[in-house]
Scaffold this motif. Structure first.
Motif, short mmCIF file in Angstrom:
data_model
loop_
_atom_site.label_atom_id
_atom_site.label_comp_id
_atom_site.label_asym_id
_atom_site.label_seq_id
_atom_site.Cartn_x
_atom_site.Cartn_y
_atom_site.Cartn_z
N ARG A 198 0.87 -1.25 -0.18
CA ARG A 198 -0.08 -0.02 -0.09
C ARG A 198 1.04 1.38 0.13
NH1 ARG A 198 -0.61 3.92 3.62
NH2 ARG A 198 -2.57 5.12 3.81
N ALA A 199 0.57 2.01 -1.02
CA ALA A 199 1.32 3.38 -1.14
C ALA A 199 0.39 4.38 -0.36
CB ALA A 199 1.49 3.81 -2.55
N ALA A 200 1.29 5.19 0.41
CA ALA A 200 0.62 6.40 1.14
C ALA A 200 0.18 7.26 0.05
CB ALA A 200 1.38 6.85 2.34
N CYS A 201 -0.97 8.24 0.44
CA CYS A 201 -1.21 9.59 -0.55
C CYS A 201 -0.36 10.54 -0.22
CB CYS A 201 -2.41 9.86 -0.01
SG CYS A 201 -4.14 8.95 -0.63
N PRO A 202 0.29 11.04 -1.31
CA PRO A 202 1.17 12.35 -1.22
C PRO A 202 0.38 13.45 -0.36
CG PRO A 202 0.37 11.90 -3.35
CD PRO A 202 -0.13 11.00 -2.70
N PRO A 203 1.15 14.48 0.08
CA PRO A 203 0.47 15.69 0.51
C PRO A 203 -0.42 16.10 -0.48
CG PRO A 203 2.91 15.66 0.96
CD PRO A 203 2.43 14.60 -0.09
N ASP A 204 -1.35 16.67 0.05
CA ASP A 204 -2.41 17.60 -0.99
C ASP A 204 -1.83 18.41 -1.73
OD1 ASP A 204 -4.33 15.90 0.30
OD2 ASP A 204 -5.12 17.77 1.50
N ASP A 205 -2.32 18.65 -3.15
CA ASP A 205 -1.57 19.59 -3.92
C ASP A 205 -2.86 20.62 -4.23
OD1 ASP A 205 -3.61 18.14 -5.63
OD2 ASP A 205 -1.94 17.33 -6.73
N GLU A 206 -2.60 21.29 -5.39
CA GLU A 206 -3.64 22.36 -5.79
C GLU A 206 -5.15 21.69 -6.43
OE1 GLU A 206 -0.72 22.14 -8.34
OE2 GLU A 206 0.29 22.93 -6.37
N ARG A 207 -4.97 20.41 -7.00
CA ARG A 207 -6.17 19.90 -7.39
C ARG A 207 -6.94 19.69 -6.12
NH1 ARG A 207 -4.46 14.78 -10.49
NH2 ARG A 207 -3.18 14.66 -8.45
N MET A 208 -6.57 19.14 -5.00
CA MET A 208 -7.16 18.97 -3.94
C MET A 208 -7.65 20.05 -3.19
SD MET A 208 -8.17 16.14 -2.08
CE MET A 208 -9.45 16.51 -0.84
N GLN A 209 -6.81 21.16 -3.02
CA GLN A 209 -7.45 22.41 -2.46
C GLN A 209 -8.60 22.88 -3.31
OE1 GLN A 209 -4.23 25.05 -1.42
NE2 GLN A 209 -5.75 26.51 -0.64
N ALA A 210 -8.51 22.89 -4.72
CA ALA A 210 -9.45 23.36 -5.39
C ALA A 210 -10.83 22.61 -5.26
CB ALA A 210 -9.15 23.39 -7.08
N MET A 224 -15.82 12.20 0.15
CA MET A 224 -15.62 12.76 -1.13
C MET A 224 -14.26 13.39 -0.94
SD MET A 224 -19.05 14.31 -2.81
CE MET A 224 -19.44 15.63 -2.22
N ARG A 225 -14.02 13.88 -0.02
CA ARG A 225 -12.53 14.46 -0.07
C ARG A 225 -11.76 13.40 -0.11
NH1 ARG A 225 -12.30 20.17 3.22
NH2 ARG A 225 -14.20 20.77 2.33
N ALA A 226 -11.65 12.21 0.76
CA ALA A 226 -10.87 11.15 0.73
C ALA A 226 -10.86 10.49 -0.80
CB ALA A 226 -11.63 10.14 1.58
N ILE A 227 -12.20 10.27 -1.39
CA ILE A 227 -12.28 9.81 -2.71
C ILE A 227 -11.47 10.53 -3.65
CG2 ILE A 227 -13.88 9.26 -4.46
CD1 ILE A 227 -15.99 8.45 -2.52
N PHE A 228 -11.67 11.70 -3.72
CA PHE A 228 -10.94 12.46 -4.62
C PHE A 228 -9.24 12.35 -4.31
CE2 PHE A 228 -9.40 16.43 -6.44
CZ PHE A 228 -9.73 16.35 -7.83
N ARG A 229 -8.99 12.34 -3.08
CA ARG A 229 -7.71 12.38 -2.81
C ARG A 229 -6.95 11.04 -3.37
NH1 ARG A 229 -8.12 13.66 2.23
NH2 ARG A 229 -7.39 15.74 1.89
N MET A 230 -7.75 10.03 -3.36
CA MET A 230 -7.24 8.70 -3.73
C MET A 230 -7.13 8.59 -5.18
SD MET A 230 -5.87 5.84 -2.74
CE MET A 230 -6.04 5.92 -1.05
N VAL A 231 -8.35 9.12 -5.88
CA VAL A 231 -8.48 9.27 -7.27
C VAL A 231 -7.09 9.80 -7.80
CG1 VAL A 231 -9.60 10.12 -9.19
CG2 VAL A 231 -10.91 8.91 -7.64
N CYS A 232 -6.75 11.12 -7.31
CA CYS A 232 -5.38 11.85 -7.47
C CYS A 232 -4.31 11.08 -7.58
CB CYS A 232 -5.45 13.07 -6.80
SG CYS A 232 -6.74 14.20 -7.22
N THR A 233 -4.03 9.94 -6.82
CA THR A 233 -3.02 9.22 -6.71
C THR A 233 -2.95 8.30 -8.04
OG1 THR A 233 -3.89 7.40 -5.35
CG2 THR A 233 -2.99 9.26 -4.39
N GLY A 234 -4.27 7.98 -8.62
CA GLY A 234 -4.46 7.00 -9.70
C GLY A 234 -4.93 5.80 -9.26
N ARG A 235 -5.17 5.65 -8.12
CA ARG A 235 -5.83 4.56 -7.47
C ARG A 235 -7.47 4.17 -7.45
NH1 ARG A 235 -3.11 2.38 -2.30
NH2 ARG A 235 -3.63 0.29 -2.82
N GLN A 236 -7.83 3.28 -7.45
CA GLN A 236 -9.61 3.08 -7.44
C GLN A 236 -10.19 3.17 -6.18
OE1 GLN A 236 -8.86 -0.47 -9.75
NE2 GLN A 236 -10.63 0.12 -11.16
#
Length: 171
Positions: free
Chosen positions: A1-13, A60-72
């Motif tokens: 399991r890879a940890a999510c990276p710190p939030d970026d501009e996409r997550m903030q938006a 939804m924020r958790a879902i979006f954060r994970m999607v931003c990592t390329g995982r399902q």
């Protein structure tokens, strides 16, 4: 399991799309979930609250954060009505993300269902919202990173055991 990276501009938006000013408790929960997802161990967190207290926004924020990592992501709901509601909200909030519904009560031709299962397995579907059908052995994810269970108390022992199996390697 890879940890999510710190939030970026996409997550903030994405977070800024929330129509309301978060309460201190909501903000604390958003921050704690983000920290869990960035940590070395899979997150195992229960979020409780009355209707209207922001649980869906946390998810939804958790879902979006994970999607931003390329995982399902899988979102498990106890009824087709609730799953369809989640589908509408997620599609509206994440128009660039492929979100699909998987339910035994959804009217799909066998070929359409087979194509959907193939797309999930190939990673072409980023978020799968489903009922008990999501726990079927026929459903294989390419790279499941997060499993959200809505109304966990409404699932039986068999379903909870399947969720526990999955949760050893996913948030």
């Amino acid at each position: 399991r890879a940890a999510c990276p710190p939030d970026d501009e996409r997550m903030q938006a994405f977070a800024e799309q929330f129509k309301f000013t978060p309460t201190p408790d909501q903000q604390r929960t958003f921050d704690e979930v983000a920290a869990d997802m960035m940590g070395p161990r899979p997150m195992d967190r229960l979020v409780c609250g009355d209707v209207g207290f922001g649980k869906t926004e946390v998810a939804m924020r958790a879902i979006f954060r994970m999607v931003c990592t390329g995982r399902q992501v899988g979102l498990l709901a106890p009824t087709t009505v609730l799953a369809a509601q989640h589908l509408r909200v997620l599609r509206a909030r994440m128009p660039d993300v492929r979100v699909e519904l998987l339910s035994s009560l959804t009217k799909r031709k066998p070929a359409e269902r087979a194509a959907l299962l193939e797309d999930i397995s190939a990673g072409a579907v980023q978020v799968v919202v489903g009922t008990h059908a999501l726990l079927s052995p026929k459903v294989t994810f390419h790279d499941l990173g997060l499993l959200v269970v809505d109304e966990e108390q409404r699932f039986g022992v068999r379903q909870k055991d399947k969720v526990k199996e999955a949760s050893t390697s996913v948030d």
